[in-house]
Design a protein around this motif. Sequence first.
Motif, PDB file in Angstrom:
ATOM      1  N   GLU A   1      -7.120   1.554  -2.672  1.00  0.00           N
ATOM      2  CA  GLU A   1      -8.173   1.616  -1.653  1.00  0.00           C
ATOM      3  C   GLU A   1      -8.882   0.275  -1.454  1.00  0.00           C
ATOM      4  O   GLU A   1      -9.595   0.099  -0.471  1.00  0.00           O
ATOM      5  N   SER A   2      -8.702  -0.634  -2.398  1.00  0.00           N
ATOM      6  CA  SER A   2      -9.491  -1.877  -2.389  1.00  0.00           C
ATOM      7  C   SER A   2      -9.098  -2.825  -1.259  1.00  0.00           C
ATOM      8  O   SER A   2      -9.865  -3.691  -0.878  1.00  0.00           O
ATOM      9  N   GLY A   3      -7.873  -2.666  -0.755  1.00  0.00           N
ATOM     10  CA  GLY A   3      -7.390  -3.622   0.234  1.00  0.00           C
ATOM     11  C   GLY A   3      -7.030  -4.961  -0.401  1.00  0.00           C
ATOM     12  O   GLY A   3      -6.860  -5.957   0.297  1.00  0.00           O
ATOM     13  N   GLU A   4      -6.942  -4.983  -1.738  1.00  0.00           N
ATOM     14  CA  GLU A   4      -6.659  -6.251  -2.427  1.00  0.00           C
ATOM     15  C   GLU A   4      -5.302  -6.230  -3.131  1.00  0.00           C
ATOM     16  O   GLU A   4      -5.095  -6.926  -4.115  1.00  0.00           O
TER      17      GLU A   4
ATOM     18  N   GLU B   1       1.212   4.075  -2.862  1.00  0.00           N
ATOM     19  CA  GLU B   1       0.908   5.470  -2.517  1.00  0.00           C
ATOM     20  C   GLU B   1       2.045   6.406  -2.913  1.00  0.00           C
ATOM     21  O   GLU B   1       1.821   7.451  -3.531  1.00  0.00           O
TER      22      GLU B   1
ATOM     23  N   LEU C   1       0.826  -1.210   0.000  1.00  0.00           N
ATOM     24  CA  LEU C   1       0.000   0.000   0.000  1.00  0.00           C
ATOM     25  C   LEU C   1       0.859   1.257   0.000  1.00  0.00           C
ATOM     26  O   LEU C   1       0.670   2.162  -0.820  1.00  0.00           O
TER      27      LEU C   1
ATOM     28  N   TRP D   1      -7.409   0.697  -6.807  1.00  0.00           N
ATOM     29  CA  TRP D   1      -6.661  -0.513  -6.429  1.00  0.00           C
ATOM     30  C   TRP D   1      -6.074  -0.345  -5.022  1.00  0.00           C
ATOM     31  O   TRP D   1      -6.173  -1.236  -4.182  1.00  0.00           O
TER      32      TRP D   1
END
Length: 265
Positions: free
Chosen positions: A222-225, A197, A193, A220
């Motif tokens: 923000e998806s946590g995936e 970022e 992440l 992507w």
Amino acid sequence: MVEIPDYLLERSREARARFQGGDGGSAEASSAIVESTATNEETAPAIAQAPEAEIEKVEPPKPVAPWVIAAKRRKKIPVWMAPVALFLPIWAFMIWGTLEEPSSNEEGVIAAGGEVYNQCSSCHGAGGGGGVGYQLNEGEVLKTFPDVESHIAWVVNGSSVAGTPYGDPDREGGQRISQEQGVMPGFSALGSLQILEVVLYERVTHGLQSPESLEAYVIWAESGELPIWESGISPQMIAGSFAEFLETNAEAQEAYEETIEQAAG
Ligand code: HEC
């Protein structure tokens, strides 16, 4: 209680005196007039005229119209309304400005990338102007890494031994080659992440890429995936997992297609 203007009282007194002196029968009518004056000020003009027709030489004072009296009693607009009214158009204008579609999503992820960049600024300069590491700002970083995936892979892996070419081989001004004096450490320990970022932050802030064109990557992030990116990962592997993500997320897919269309047209 409604206040009866003095002149009306005075006049009705006079009228009464006259009526009583002459025709006694009309005294009743005159007292009725006084009563009606006391209860309803709207009849004032009628009263002002009634005696005049019958009695000579009563100089009628200029009657104050009931709407004038009403206007004087009415609550006034407070003084402070003047500056308020003056600024209304300005406020309206300011509020209009905030009605734009919010781009808070992008700002959230990209602003978070600015925090992560604190770990890069010692070598690349607080504003990306360069230092031990190359200059990133004024669009430089996009020339080296035209695509997001190779940019991510670079930050995960860091640089190879001095003399190793990296980035776009057709780079304007020649391909980048790792320098003798500095090596860039890999940042896989930051986690996917934070890496994504800081990459998006660099691309927007230094690379001058529009945040809108990175929307799919923002989604992507923000998806946590996000997959785990370990040292040794290639841009192709990252592109593969991004493509997989797009298949599962219609919003990101749509945003990505829009970007491709805009780049083409
Ligand atoms: C210890 C110093 C150092 C730190 C810390 C550092 N870098 Fe670097 N970086 C370098 C050097 C040196 C290069 C040039 C490559 C080389 O010479 O091997 C470079 C190159 C780059 C490039 C390629 C620029 C180009 O156009 O060639 C990017 C992008 C980059 N770094 C991003 C980052 C990010 C993101 C961070 C923080 C997470 C970071 N760097 C932290 C030293 C550093």
